[in-house]
Each structure stands twice: as structure tokens, then as C-alpha cells.
Design a protein around this motif. Structure first.
Motif, PDB file in Angstrom:
ATOM      1  N   ASN A 178       0.837   4.656   9.811  1.00 39.90           N
ATOM      2  CA  ASN A 178       1.671   5.884  10.310  1.00 39.90           C
ATOM      3  C   ASN A 178       3.095   5.511  10.173  1.00 39.90           C
ATOM      4  O   ASN A 178       3.345   4.671  11.043  1.00 39.90           O
ATOM      5  CB  ASN A 178       0.969   6.501  11.527  1.00 39.90           C
ATOM      6  N   PRO A 179       3.917   6.288   9.551  1.00 42.54           N
ATOM      7  CA  PRO A 179       5.471   5.795   9.574  1.00 42.54           C
ATOM      8  C   PRO A 179       5.945   6.265  11.152  1.00 42.54           C
ATOM      9  O   PRO A 179       7.145   5.647  11.396  1.00 42.54           O
ATOM     10  CB  PRO A 179       6.230   6.634   8.719  1.00 42.54           C
ATOM     11  N   SER A 189      15.543   0.999  -0.856  1.00 43.67           N
ATOM     12  CA  SER A 189      16.004   1.386   0.359  1.00 43.67           C
ATOM     13  C   SER A 189      17.500   1.838   0.338  1.00 43.67           C
ATOM     14  O   SER A 189      18.179   1.195  -0.725  1.00 43.67           O
ATOM     15  CB  SER A 189      15.890   0.259   1.525  1.00 43.67           C
ATOM     16  N   SER A 190      17.882   2.540   1.380  1.00 44.33           N
ATOM     17  CA  SER A 190      19.373   2.898   1.415  1.00 44.33           C
ATOM     18  C   SER A 190      19.219   3.434   2.829  1.00 44.33           C
ATOM     19  O   SER A 190      19.077   4.382   3.333  1.00 44.33           O
ATOM     20  CB  SER A 190      19.730   3.920   0.631  1.00 44.33           C
ATOM     21  N   PHE A 191      19.575   2.312   3.793  1.00 43.28           N
ATOM     22  CA  PHE A 191      19.639   2.617   5.430  1.00 43.28           C
ATOM     23  C   PHE A 191      20.930   2.504   5.786  1.00 43.28           C
ATOM     24  O   PHE A 191      21.793   1.573   5.290  1.00 43.28           O
ATOM     25  CB  PHE A 191      18.821   1.348   5.792  1.00 43.28           C
ATOM     26  N   PRO A 192      21.291   3.435   6.724  1.00 45.45           N
ATOM     27  CA  PRO A 192      20.452   4.384   7.622  1.00 45.45           C
ATOM     28  C   PRO A 192      20.301   5.772   7.193  1.00 45.45           C
ATOM     29  O   PRO A 192      19.696   6.535   7.634  1.00 45.45           O
ATOM     30  CB  PRO A 192      21.253   4.224   8.792  1.00 45.45           C
ATOM     31  N   LEU A 193      20.773   6.111   5.713  1.00 42.77           N
ATOM     32  CA  LEU A 193      20.399   7.294   5.175  1.00 42.77           C
ATOM     33  C   LEU A 193      18.897   7.613   5.175  1.00 42.77           C
ATOM     34  O   LEU A 193      18.878   8.718   5.560  1.00 42.77           O
ATOM     35  CB  LEU A 193      21.056   7.406   3.466  1.00 42.77           C
ATOM     36  N   TRP A 194      18.153   6.745   4.744  1.00 44.98           N
ATOM     37  CA  TRP A 194      16.900   6.911   4.758  1.00 44.98           C
ATOM     38  C   TRP A 194      16.141   6.216   5.710  1.00 44.98           C
ATOM     39  O   TRP A 194      16.475   4.796   5.483  1.00 44.98           O
ATOM     40  CB  TRP A 194      16.263   7.069   3.519  1.00 44.98           C
ATOM     41  N   ALA A 195      15.257   6.493   6.268  1.00 43.94           N
ATOM     42  CA  ALA A 195      14.402   5.583   7.185  1.00 43.94           C
ATOM     43  C   ALA A 195      13.756   4.440   6.407  1.00 43.94           C
ATOM     44  O   ALA A 195      12.972   4.823   5.305  1.00 43.94           O
ATOM     45  CB  ALA A 195      13.128   6.271   8.095  1.00 43.94           C
ATOM     46  N   ARG A 196      13.566   3.302   6.867  1.00 46.20           N
ATOM     47  CA  ARG A 196      13.170   2.267   5.956  1.00 46.20           C
ATOM     48  C   ARG A 196      11.465   2.359   5.944  1.00 46.20           C
ATOM     49  O   ARG A 196      10.745   2.952   6.845  1.00 46.20           O
ATOM     50  CB  ARG A 196      12.929   1.112   6.706  1.00 46.20           C
ATOM     51  N   ASN A 197      10.785   2.078   4.748  1.00 46.76           N
ATOM     52  CA  ASN A 197       9.391   2.249   4.550  1.00 46.76           C
ATOM     53  C   ASN A 197       9.208   0.764   5.047  1.00 46.76           C
ATOM     54  O   ASN A 197       9.527  -0.405   4.294  1.00 46.76           O
ATOM     55  CB  ASN A 197       8.928   2.379   3.022  1.00 46.76           C
ATOM     56  N   LEU A 198       8.006   0.589   5.926  1.00 45.35           N
ATOM     57  CA  LEU A 198       7.787  -0.784   6.205  1.00 45.35           C
ATOM     58  C   LEU A 198       6.614  -1.598   5.415  1.00 45.35           C
ATOM     59  O   LEU A 198       6.412  -2.567   5.704  1.00 45.35           O
ATOM     60  CB  LEU A 198       7.270  -0.719   7.608  1.00 45.35           C
ATOM     61  N   ARG A 240       0.854  -1.101  -0.183  1.00 45.70           N
ATOM     62  CA  ARG A 240       0.141  -0.245   0.065  1.00 45.70           C
ATOM     63  C   ARG A 240       0.865   1.184   0.108  1.00 45.70           C
ATOM     64  O   ARG A 240       0.341   2.388  -0.385  1.00 45.70           O
ATOM     65  CB  ARG A 240      -0.990   0.025   1.161  1.00 45.70           C
ATOM     66  N   ASP A 241       2.114   1.141   0.437  1.00 45.54           N
ATOM     67  CA  ASP A 241       3.090   2.239   0.433  1.00 45.54           C
ATOM     68  C   ASP A 241       4.436   1.626   0.335  1.00 45.54           C
ATOM     69  O   ASP A 241       4.721   0.317   0.909  1.00 45.54           O
ATOM     70  CB  ASP A 241       2.789   3.253   1.375  1.00 45.54           C
ATOM     71  N   THR A 242       5.529   2.229  -0.446  1.00 47.46           N
ATOM     72  CA  THR A 242       6.770   1.602  -0.640  1.00 47.46           C
ATOM     73  C   THR A 242       7.670   2.718  -1.080  1.00 47.46           C
ATOM     74  O   THR A 242       7.256   3.858  -1.054  1.00 47.46           O
ATOM     75  CB  THR A 242       6.806   0.444  -1.462  1.00 47.46           C
ATOM     76  N   ASP A 243       8.945   2.704  -0.984  1.00 43.02           N
ATOM     77  CA  ASP A 243       9.865   3.701  -1.567  1.00 43.02           C
ATOM     78  C   ASP A 243      10.388   3.099  -2.732  1.00 43.02           C
ATOM     79  O   ASP A 243      10.650   1.939  -3.106  1.00 43.02           O
ATOM     80  CB  ASP A 243      11.124   4.077  -0.514  1.00 43.02           C
ATOM     81  N   PHE A 244      10.737   4.202  -3.627  1.00 41.83           N
ATOM     82  CA  PHE A 244      11.666   3.915  -4.974  1.00 41.83           C
ATOM     83  C   PHE A 244      13.250   4.695  -4.701  1.00 41.83           C
ATOM     84  O   PHE A 244      12.899   5.992  -4.762  1.00 41.83           O
ATOM     85  CB  PHE A 244      10.989   3.850  -6.203  1.00 41.83           C
ATOM     86  N   VAL A 245      14.039   3.947  -4.950  1.00 38.94           N
ATOM     87  CA  VAL A 245      15.482   4.946  -4.880  1.00 38.94           C
ATOM     88  C   VAL A 245      15.986   4.679  -6.420  1.00 38.94           C
ATOM     89  O   VAL A 245      16.050   3.553  -6.822  1.00 38.94           O
ATOM     90  CB  VAL A 245      16.397   4.239  -3.808  1.00 38.94           C
TER      91      VAL A 245
END
Length: 327
Positions: free
Chosen positions: A308-309, A294-303, A222-227
Motif C-alpha cells: 500500500n503506497p 523517478s522524478s522526486f519531489p514532483l512525483w512520490a517515489r515508488n518503493l 512487483r510494482d514500479t514507475d516508468f517516466v
């Protein structure tokens, strides 16, 4: 009401914002004389000027890299003594061009002589790319098969270099975040990183300006990140990162609009703004675009749950599908 100096680094997190603010001042109702007094300097730095070293990450930018370290002091001395911006620096913009490792003065942003060029992702590999890579070229795709990867927030892609708000004044964080240029092959070998590489260049190619990736993708979440990450692939195989960007799917309609969760399985257009950059890719080098989530820890992980993040704790794996076919 006063002349402004914007300083940043290509590996800082804010060169794009610096140019946005500079352009906003030029577009304001200020007098022409004031508009002509604003200045921009962008060097081979992270968040702050380097401490007597020409190296950042795994790249040595040469002796010219340090030439503008005293720019803030020179600017203040000029302004506070009633001087003119032209006495500090005649051109409004001074950029460090990586690759050739030289400073260059410019008079507008983006550069008026820029030829904005579209590169396209192609599925699979070809004889002129590394085994397992997809292709990156100026040729538009035909109807090609999709690419897939799974993003597990419990096992995110580790940060290896990049654009950071970490400066030389907090060296302890360097060990955690590793700001700047690093060989990306250790993360490109992961199953959750897609790699698209061009053929070797037949002539030198300069990329100076904004970089944008338009990604057509679907996700099971339902939500995610793209890098997205642009790298310079050297003949010896090193894949040196130049710039990167991230987009949280719920903000695909814009950062200042109401967030919208993603209907799982639907193809959406994701516009990822990478930081601007300036680099000369030499003959025989290749352009590469990495796509991941993802790129952790630069950006907080999308769960990946859409919750609510700030309070979410549950994690789910997102199956990501990248499309690249004829529009």
C-alpha cells in the motif's frame, strides 16, 4: 449550459486535461451554438499566468509570451456583458508555439493536418549521437540488445524542471520544484536514466499535439514507475525538456481499472501519456527521449514493493529492462 474558457500552460500539469474537457464538451449533446462558443488558450506557462516576465525556467519566450495574460479578465467582461465568444476570440483555440515563440489560432484538436509519426528506440549508440546514447529514429528496430538500469527509491532522480502545479503565486516552491524548461544534462548523466537521441534534423520540425510513449519493459519488482521525457537538444548540447509523463506499473491497464501488480521478469506494454506540447525543433537540433523511473519531489517515489503506497516503508531496488526489437 454556458460557454467555457480553458486556460493552461505547456509546463502546467493539466493541458492534457484541458483538451480532454474541451473535446468532451464538443462531444456532448449541447446546441451547436454553445459548442462553437467554448475557447482554449495554452501558453508558455506553468500553473498560472506569469508575473511580467517572459522567462520560465532557463528559457526566454520573448515579448509575445505575455500577450494573453489578461485573457481571463477579457473573457469575463465579454460574457458578463452579454457578448459573444467570437468577440473575445474568433478561433476556438489559441496556442503558443515554442521555438518560434508565436501565438497561433487553430480550429480543432488535435490539428487536422497532423501527421502522427512513430519514433523507435534503438539500443547502443551510433556515430551521429552523443557517446553512450541510444538512438531515436523513425526506422523500426531489428533484433537488438536490451537496455538496463536500476532504480533505487533511496536515491531517486531529482526533479529538474517539468510540468508542475506550481504557479507564480507561490515562488517559494520554485526553489524546490523548478517548474518549466531546464537543461536536463545533469540528470541525463545518471546511471538510472536512459537517453535516446535522434540524428540532427535536416529541416525544421514542428511537434504540436498529444505525445504518447509505448514502452516494452520488464522489472524485477512487483510494482514500479516508468517516466518518459521529451527534450529539444540544441547544437550547443543543451537538452531542454518539453513534456513528460509517468505511469505506475500497477495501472498499466488503465487509471480507472483495478490495479494489478506486475509478475516480476515479464515483458509488459506500458502506455505513458505525456502532456501535449507545441514546439518547433530547428534544423540542426535533435529530438531526445529520456526513460527513467523517478522524478522526486514532483512525483512520490515508488518503493517497488507493491505494498500500500500510503503506508509502505520498506524499499527495494528495481532492475529495469527495456526491450526494442522487431515485433
Amino acid at each position: 449550459r454556458v460557454p467555457m474558457l480553458f486556460t493552461s500552460g505547456w509546463y502546467d500539469y493539466y493541458p492534457g486535461e484541458g483538451f480532454h474537457n474541451y473535446r468532451a464538451l464538443l462531444d456532448s449533446a449541447a446546441p451547436i451554438a454553445l459548442k462553437r462558443s467554448h475557447r482554449v488558450i495554452v501558453g508558455p506557462y506553468t500553473h498560472g499566468f506569469p508575473n511580467r516576465t517572459t522567462c520560465l525556467g532557463q528559457v526566454d519566450f520573448g515579448p509575445d509570451a505575455l500577450k494573453e495574460n489578461d485573457a481571463p479578465n477579457r473573457w469575463l467582461l465579454t460574457m458578463l456583458k452579454g457578448g459573444k465568444a467570437a468577440e473575445f476570440m474568433r478561433a476556438p483555440i489559441r496556442l503558443f508555439v515554442m521555438g518560434i515563440n508565436r501565438w497561433r489560432d487553430e480550429y480543432e484538436w488535435p490539428l487536422r493536418r497532423t501527421r502522427f509519426t512513430k519514433y523507435f528506440l534503438h539500443s547502443g549508440g551510433c556515430a551521429n549521437t552523443l557517446q553512450g546514447d541510444g538512438a531515436l529514429s523513425t526506422r523500426a528496430p531489428a533484433d537488438e540488445s536490451i537496455d538496463r538500469f536500476s532504480y533505487n527509491p533511496a536515491n531517486p532522480v531529482p526533479t529538474l524542471g517539468g510540468n508542475h502545479s506550481v504557479g507564480p503565486y507561490n515562488p517559494g516552491l520554485y526553489e524546490i520544484c523548478l517548474p518549466g524548461p531546464y537543461d536536463q544534462r545533469p540528470v541525463e548523466r545518471r546511471d538510472d536514466v536512459l537517453v535516446y537521441t535522434s540524428d540532427p534534423l535536416r529541416a525544421d520540425l514542428e511537434i504540436t499535439g498529444p505525445v504518447v510513449v509505448k514502452l516494452y519493459a520488464a522489472t524485477s519488482a512487483r510494482d514500479t514507475d516508468f517516466v518518459a521525457r521529451l527534450t529539444d537538444v540544441h547544437p550547443d548540447g543543451r537538452s531542454i525538456n518539453l513534456t513528460e509523463g509517468i505511469l505506475r506499473a500497477r495501472f498499466r491497464g488503465g487509471r480507472f481499472r483495478n490495479p494489478r501488480l506486475v509478475p516480476p521478469g515479464t515483458v509488459q506494454e506500458y502506455t505513458i501519456e505525456l502532456q501535449p506540447t507545441s514546439n518547433v525543433f530547428f534544423k540542426g537540433h535533435r529530438l531526445r527521449l529520456d526513460i527513467t523511473s523517478s522524478s522526486f519531489p514532483l512525483w512520490a517515489r515508488n518503493l517497488n514493493t507493491g505494498e500500500n503506497p500510503g503506508s509502505a516503508m520498506r524499499m527495494v531496488i528495481a532492475d529495469q529492462v527495456i526491450h526494442h526489437n522487431r515485433l
